[in-house]
Each structure stands twice: as structure tokens, then as C-alpha cells.
Design a protein around this motif. Structure first.
Motif, PDB file in Angstrom:
ATOM      1  N   ILE A 397       0.833  -1.202   0.000  1.00 56.89           N
ATOM      2  CA  ILE A 397       0.000   0.000   0.000  1.00 56.89           C
ATOM      3  C   ILE A 397       0.869   1.254   0.000  1.00 56.89           C
ATOM      4  O   ILE A 397       0.584   2.226  -0.714  1.00 56.89           O
ATOM      5  CB  ILE A 397      -0.953  -0.029   1.210  1.00 56.89           C
ATOM      6  CG1 ILE A 397      -2.045  -1.074   0.968  1.00 56.89           C
ATOM      7  CG2 ILE A 397      -1.576   1.338   1.463  1.00 56.89           C
ATOM      8  CD1 ILE A 397      -2.958  -1.311   2.149  1.00 56.89           C
ATOM      9  N   ASP A 398       1.941   1.254   0.790  1.00 55.38           N
ATOM     10  CA  ASP A 398       2.857   2.400   0.769  1.00 55.38           C
ATOM     11  C   ASP A 398       3.447   2.601  -0.623  1.00 55.38           C
ATOM     12  O   ASP A 398       3.585   3.740  -1.097  1.00 55.38           O
ATOM     13  CB  ASP A 398       3.988   2.187   1.777  1.00 55.38           C
ATOM     14  CG  ASP A 398       3.545   2.457   3.198  1.00 55.38           C
ATOM     15  OD1 ASP A 398       2.449   3.045   3.378  1.00 55.38           O
ATOM     16  OD2 ASP A 398       4.270   2.081   4.134  1.00 55.38           O
ATOM     17  N   GLN A 399       3.797   1.486  -1.265  1.00 50.41           N
ATOM     18  CA  GLN A 399       4.350   1.564  -2.611  1.00 50.41           C
ATOM     19  C   GLN A 399       3.348   2.193  -3.579  1.00 50.41           C
ATOM     20  O   GLN A 399       3.700   3.045  -4.404  1.00 50.41           O
ATOM     21  CB  GLN A 399       4.721   0.147  -3.079  1.00 50.41           C
ATOM     22  CG  GLN A 399       5.266   0.053  -4.489  1.00 50.41           C
ATOM     23  CD  GLN A 399       6.741   0.375  -4.586  1.00 50.41           C
ATOM     24  OE1 GLN A 399       7.297   1.032  -3.708  1.00 50.41           O
ATOM     25  NE2 GLN A 399       7.376  -0.075  -5.650  1.00 50.41           N
ATOM     26  N   MET A 400       2.092   1.803  -3.464  1.00 40.69           N
ATOM     27  CA  MET A 400       1.069   2.341  -4.357  1.00 40.69           C
ATOM     28  C   MET A 400       0.792   3.800  -4.057  1.00 40.69           C
ATOM     29  O   MET A 400       0.536   4.598  -4.963  1.00 40.69           O
ATOM     30  CB  MET A 400      -0.202   1.498  -4.234  1.00 40.69           C
ATOM     31  CG  MET A 400      -0.001   0.052  -4.681  1.00 40.69           C
ATOM     32  SD  MET A 400      -1.441  -0.996  -4.384  1.00 40.69           S
ATOM     33  CE  MET A 400      -2.459  -0.540  -5.767  1.00 40.69           C
ATOM     34  N   ARG A 401       0.862   4.173  -2.812  1.00 41.46           N
ATOM     35  CA  ARG A 401       0.647   5.576  -2.465  1.00 41.46           C
ATOM     36  C   ARG A 401       1.791   6.455  -2.955  1.00 41.46           C
ATOM     37  O   ARG A 401       1.598   7.635  -3.245  1.00 41.46           O
ATOM     38  CB  ARG A 401       0.496   5.708  -0.950  1.00 41.46           C
ATOM     39  CG  ARG A 401      -0.897   5.332  -0.451  1.00 41.46           C
ATOM     40  CD  ARG A 401      -0.955   5.358   1.042  1.00 41.46           C
ATOM     41  NE  ARG A 401      -2.331   5.260   1.527  1.00 41.46           N
ATOM     42  CZ  ARG A 401      -2.654   4.939   2.765  1.00 41.46           C
ATOM     43  NH1 ARG A 401      -1.686   4.681   3.643  1.00 41.46           N
ATOM     44  NH2 ARG A 401      -3.911   4.871   3.139  1.00 41.46           N
ATOM     45  N   LEU A 402       2.983   5.893  -3.026  1.00 43.32           N
ATOM     46  CA  LEU A 402       4.106   6.634  -3.599  1.00 43.32           C
ATOM     47  C   LEU A 402       3.952   6.811  -5.104  1.00 43.32           C
ATOM     48  O   LEU A 402       4.578   7.692  -5.700  1.00 43.32           O
ATOM     49  CB  LEU A 402       5.422   5.911  -3.303  1.00 43.32           C
ATOM     50  CG  LEU A 402       5.950   5.998  -1.865  1.00 43.32           C
ATOM     51  CD1 LEU A 402       7.137   5.070  -1.679  1.00 43.32           C
ATOM     52  CD2 LEU A 402       6.331   7.427  -1.526  1.00 43.32           C
ATOM     53  N   GLY A 403       3.131   5.956  -5.708  1.00 43.14           N
ATOM     54  CA  GLY A 403       2.874   6.074  -7.131  1.00 43.14           C
ATOM     55  C   GLY A 403       3.326   4.903  -7.961  1.00 43.14           C
ATOM     56  O   GLY A 403       3.319   4.962  -9.189  1.00 43.14           O
ATOM     57  N   ARG A 404       3.688   3.786  -7.332  1.00 40.44           N
ATOM     58  CA  ARG A 404       4.231   2.663  -8.069  1.00 40.44           C
ATOM     59  C   ARG A 404       3.423   1.395  -7.809  1.00 40.44           C
ATOM     60  O   ARG A 404       3.131   1.070  -6.672  1.00 40.44           O
ATOM     61  CB  ARG A 404       5.683   2.439  -7.663  1.00 40.44           C
ATOM     62  CG  ARG A 404       6.330   1.201  -8.256  1.00 40.44           C
ATOM     63  CD  ARG A 404       6.334   1.233  -9.754  1.00 40.44           C
ATOM     64  NE  ARG A 404       7.075   0.087 -10.294  1.00 40.44           N
ATOM     65  CZ  ARG A 404       6.840  -0.479 -11.451  1.00 40.44           C
ATOM     66  NH1 ARG A 404       5.876  -0.016 -12.232  1.00 40.44           N
ATOM     67  NH2 ARG A 404       7.556  -1.501 -11.877  1.00 40.44           N
ATOM     68  N   MET A 405       3.064   0.698  -8.882  1.00 37.12           N
ATOM     69  CA  MET A 405       2.403  -0.589  -8.741  1.00 37.12           C
ATOM     70  C   MET A 405       3.362  -1.584  -8.093  1.00 37.12           C
ATOM     71  O   MET A 405       4.524  -1.661  -8.483  1.00 37.12           O
ATOM     72  CB  MET A 405       1.965  -1.111 -10.112  1.00 37.12           C
ATOM     73  CG  MET A 405       1.218  -2.440 -10.053  1.00 37.12           C
ATOM     74  SD  MET A 405       0.841  -3.096 -11.710  1.00 37.12           S
ATOM     75  CE  MET A 405      -0.317  -1.845 -12.292  1.00 37.12           C
ATOM     76  N   PRO A 406       2.903  -2.359  -7.084  1.00 34.33           N
ATOM     77  CA  PRO A 406       3.808  -3.334  -6.455  1.00 34.33           C
ATOM     78  C   PRO A 406       4.398  -4.277  -7.475  1.00 34.33           C
ATOM     79  O   PRO A 406       3.684  -4.821  -8.314  1.00 34.33           O
ATOM     80  CB  PRO A 406       2.893  -4.069  -5.467  1.00 34.33           C
ATOM     81  CG  PRO A 406       1.809  -3.105  -5.173  1.00 34.33           C
ATOM     82  CD  PRO A 406       1.591  -2.342  -6.449  1.00 34.33           C
ATOM     83  N   SER A 407       5.712  -4.468  -7.404  1.00 34.43           N
ATOM     84  CA  SER A 407       6.395  -5.327  -8.366  1.00 34.43           C
ATOM     85  C   SER A 407       6.353  -6.768  -7.913  1.00 34.43           C
ATOM     86  O   SER A 407       5.825  -7.100  -6.857  1.00 34.43           O
ATOM     87  CB  SER A 407       7.848  -4.861  -8.524  1.00 34.43           C
ATOM     88  OG  SER A 407       8.457  -4.739  -7.253  1.00 34.43           O
ATOM     89  N   ALA A 408       6.928  -7.654  -8.732  1.00 33.41           N
ATOM     90  CA  ALA A 408       6.905  -9.088  -8.445  1.00 33.41           C
ATOM     91  C   ALA A 408       7.543  -9.372  -7.095  1.00 33.41           C
ATOM     92  O   ALA A 408       8.494  -8.731  -6.682  1.00 33.41           O
ATOM     93  CB  ALA A 408       7.636  -9.850  -9.538  1.00 33.41           C
ATOM     94  N   GLY A 409       7.021 -10.397  -6.409  1.00 33.36           N
ATOM     95  CA  GLY A 409       7.546 -10.760  -5.104  1.00 33.36           C
ATOM     96  C   GLY A 409       6.839 -10.065  -3.971  1.00 33.36           C
ATOM     97  O   GLY A 409       7.266 -10.140  -2.832  1.00 33.36           O
TER      98      GLY A 409
END
Length: 430
Positions: A397-409
Motif C-alpha cells: 500500500i505504501d508503494q502504491m501511495r508513492l505512485g508505483r504498482m507493487p512489483s513481483a515478489g
């Protein structure tokens, strides 16, 4: 972040990394080391240099072409000398369009570098959490091995005294051996997680002896509200920004190909000829659009533009879905962890306490007490898994809020976070 350039600042960065590695690492410190030291990220920074070079190149005219010839008559007459110089004049007209395309590609490269930075931080955080979880699981399995070893030793003494059958002794040994195997597998999993984190931090040699700090933090008493998550993700998405930039680039390329469809070259220059005297005059060359009128290039550019538009729409749909899935994962993990913490673990503790009382009153055997203790440990293992799921979802969720779709893994790859069910089940069945 630091871009290694061979300057004195590089040594200062290395000293800072050494200082961080000399102490127990927190998740934030591991991420800091990765962002400073990961060589793959350093290579990614060079993409900006490549895109900048392309932008400079787009603003330059190609070099003029100088040509010359000498014709010697076979009958012994005067030789004819010709010189010419020509420049693709159409390039001068199209420089602004080519620079706009290169500028758009540079902006995409800049966004891609930001994406790589976020991805590395995200992967490092996940690897750190998983290393913490496996370290705790190793402790749990060590306790299970100790409990089953005590049970097996007690069973051997009972068998020597003739108080239990050979079958019961074999069962107790099977539990002990299964627990040992499960512990060995857990130790290997922990070692693998350490190696993954080591690779992400870009360290080697003596620096691989880093130490991890503490255990996984408990789930917060009041997890944050996620009602606005979907709109936040769409508004901040770097992935959508990159997709938009690709649409702009495709549009710029279509405009360029439309403008140069019929004539992609127009050479202007001068020629000089010497026979009896010098003759000088202008020259030009224009391709005749008899066969290739640029139809293929224009059609390809239009298809590329439509392709990027469709990809943008699909990406927006996927991001919304991922935001909803991340919210489900986080809420489920929080509920599961609280259920273990408030209900399952207290119940297991109560069962151990009551079994201990019955054992003291000689109403329960040692095997029953050891079973209760082992099941309590396994409940603790379930709690660790739930807490890990929570922090994995929180990182996504933090990653998505920063603007990036969660990557593999990340949050969609649940098997990597699971315990070794076969080994645990074999110990619990008996």
C-alpha cells in the motif's frame, strides 16, 4: 540516493555504508544501503545520461556530405573534375519535432528511474520483513525440536521400563525427526532470505555478516483507514504517468511521420565542375514518392498511439483492482493477527496451564503436556505469519501511495511467505 561518479563523495558514501553495516540493521537502514549501494540501480541512473545524449543528438543537424569525382577521357582529352556538397535541408525544418520526441522520451526515462528507485526500496523492505519472520520461525522450530526431543527421551525410558509399546516409541521418534527436518528447512529459508537482502543491498565479503534488528513489529491497535486508497493510488500513479508520457511520445512521432510522409529527405547544396573552366551552381535532390508515400510509417504510428491509449486504460483498471486487493489483504491480515493475539494464543496458554495442573495432580501424562506446549508454539508460528502478511500488505500500500504498482515478489506472491506446512503438519498430526 547517490550516483557514483568517481568523485570524493563516493568514499564518504562507502564509509556511511560501513557504519550502518556495523550495527543491527533496521528496515529503513537496509533500504538506505540498497539505494546507495545497489549496482543495478547505479546502472539505471545511466539511463538518464543515455536519454540526455539522445536529446542533444535530436537538436543537431547531420554532417553535410562532400562528394567529388575525376573523369579522365580515354582518348587523351581534358579531364573533368567535379565537386559537390549537400545538406539534408529537411532536417532543419524537423529539428523542433525531433526534439519534442526526444524530450518526451527523456521524461519517460526520468520517470523510469524513479520507478526503479521505488521498486528497489519496496523489494528491500519485503526481503527484510521476510528475513525477520524466518528468524522468528527458526526460534519456534528450535523450541519444537526441544519439546519433541524431551518427549522422545522420556518415551525411550518408558520403553526400557516396559511401560509403552515399540509402536508408541516409534511415533515419538518420528515426531522428533520430523521436527528436526522442519528446523533444518527453516534455517535454509532464513539463509535464502538473508542472501536476497544481501543482494539487494549490494554487499559482499565481510559485509555479508550484517545483523538484523529485533522481530516483526506487532500489528497496530488501530490500523489506518483505507477508504480513499483507490483514488490516492490513481492520483499518484507513476505507472499512469509513464503511460501518459508514452501516449505523448507516440503522438509526437505520429505528427513527425505525417509531416514527412511524402518527403523524408530534401538535399540542398552546391556543385562545382572543371573542364576548361570552373562552373559553380546550386544542387538539390528530392525523392519521388512513386512507391513509398510514408503510408507504412504513418499507419504504424497511428497503431502505436492507439496501442498506448488502450494500455493506459487497462493499467488504470488494474491499479484500481490492486488497490482494492491490497486493502482486503491488509484488513484480513490485521483481523487474523488480532484473532491469534486475543483468542488463539490466550487459549493455547490456558490449555498449557491447565494441562500443567493436571500433570502435577498426575491426571495427565508428560506426552499430553508436551503436546499442549508444541501446539502453543505452532499457534505462535501462525501469529508470525499473520503479522508478516500485514506488513507485506502495508508495504504494498505504501508503494502504491508513492505512485508505483507493487512489483513481483509482493503481496500477490503468497507462497513465499508461507510456513512449511508439510513439516508442521507431520508434527501436529500425532
Amino acid at each position: 540516493m547517490h550516483w557514483y561518479t568517481g568523485a570524493d563523495e563516493d568514499q564518504q558514501v562507502h564509509r556511511a555504508i560501513d557504519e550502518l553495516l556495523s550495527q543491527e540493521l533496521t528496515a529503513e537502514q537496509a533500504i538506505q544501503i540498497a539505494l546507495l549501494n545497489n549496482r543495478g540501480l547505479q546502472a539505471t541512473y545511466q539511463e538518464l545520461g543515455l536519454a540526455q545524449a539522445d536529446l542533444v543528438q535530436a537538436g543537431l543537424l547531420s554532417n553535410p556530405v562532400f562528394s567529388g569525382s575525376v573523369l579522365i577521357p580515354l582518348d587523351g582529352g581534358r579531364s573533368e573534375v567535379e565537386f559537390g556538397i549537400a545538406q539534408n535541408f529537411l532536417e532543419l525544418l524537423t529539428i523542433p519535432m525531433r526534439k519534442r520526441i526526444a524530450q518526451s522520451q527523456y521524461e519517460e526515462a526520468r520517470l523510469q528511474v524513479t520507478v526503479k528507485v521505488y521498486d528497489l526500496a519496496y523489494q528491500t523492505r519485503l526481503a527484510y520483513y521476510r528475513a525477520q519472520a524466518w528468524a522468528q520461525r527458526v526460534e519456534m522450530y528450535e523450541q519444537i525440536v526441544l519439546a519433541t526431543e524431551l518427549s522422545y527421551d522420556f518415551a525411550r525410558r518408558l520403553r526400557e521400563a516396559g511401560n509403552i509399546t515399540e509402536l508408541e516409541l516409534a511415533r515419538q521418534r518420528e515426531r522428533y525427526e520430523s521436527a528436526r527436518l522442519t528446523l533444518r528447512q527453516a534455517e535454509a529459508q532464513y539463509a535464502h532470505q538473508r542472501e536476497q537482502l544481501t543482494r539487494l543491498m549490494g554487499v559482499f565479503g565481510q559485509d555479508t555478516q550484517w545483523r538484523i534488528a529485533g522481530r516483526l513489529a506487532d500489528v497496530p491497535e488501530k490500523p489506518e483507514l483505507l477508504d480513499e486508497l483507490e483514488s490516492q493510488v490513481i492520483g499518484k500513479s507513476l505507472d499512469l504517468s509513464i503511460a501518459r508520457q508514452r501516449i505523448l511520445t507516440a503522438g509526437q512521432r505520429l505528427g513527425f511521420n505525417d509531416a514527412t510522409a511524402w518527403f523524408d529527405e530534401l538535399e540542398l547544396g552546391a556543385e562545382a565542375t572543371y573542364e576548361d573552366a570552373w562552373s559553380v551552381g546550386p544542387s538539390w535532390s528530392v525523392p519521388l514518392p512513386l512507391f513509398d508515400r510514408g503510408q507504412g510509417r504513418v499507419a504504424r504510428s497511428r497503431a502505436e498511439l492507439r496501442q498506448q491509449q488502450e494500455r493506459y486504460s487497462q493499467l488504470a483498471i488494474e491499479l484500481r483492482s490492486l488497490a482494492r486487493a491490497a486493502r482486503i489483504d491488509m484488513e484480513l491480515a490485521a483481523d487474523t493477527a488480532k484473532h491469534y493475539q486475543q483468542i488463539v494464543l490466550p487459549l493455547r496458554q490456558k490449555i498449557v496451564n491447565e494441562t500443567q495442573l493436571q500433570y502435577n495432580a498426575m491426571q495427565a501424562g508428560l506426552f499430553e503436556l508436551l503436546d499442549a506446549r508444541q501446539q502453543q508454539i505452532q499457534a505462535g508460528e501462525g501469529y508470525i505469519t499473520a503479522v508478516l502478511d500485514y506488513w507485506v500488505a502495508d508495504a504494498a500500500i505504501d508503494q502504491m501511495r508513492l505512485g508505483r504498482m507493487p512489483s513481483a515478489g509482493g503481496m500477490l506472491d503468497r507462497p513465499a511467505d508461507r510456513t512449511m506446512d508439510d513439516g508442521a503438519a507431520s508434527s501436529e498430526e500425532h
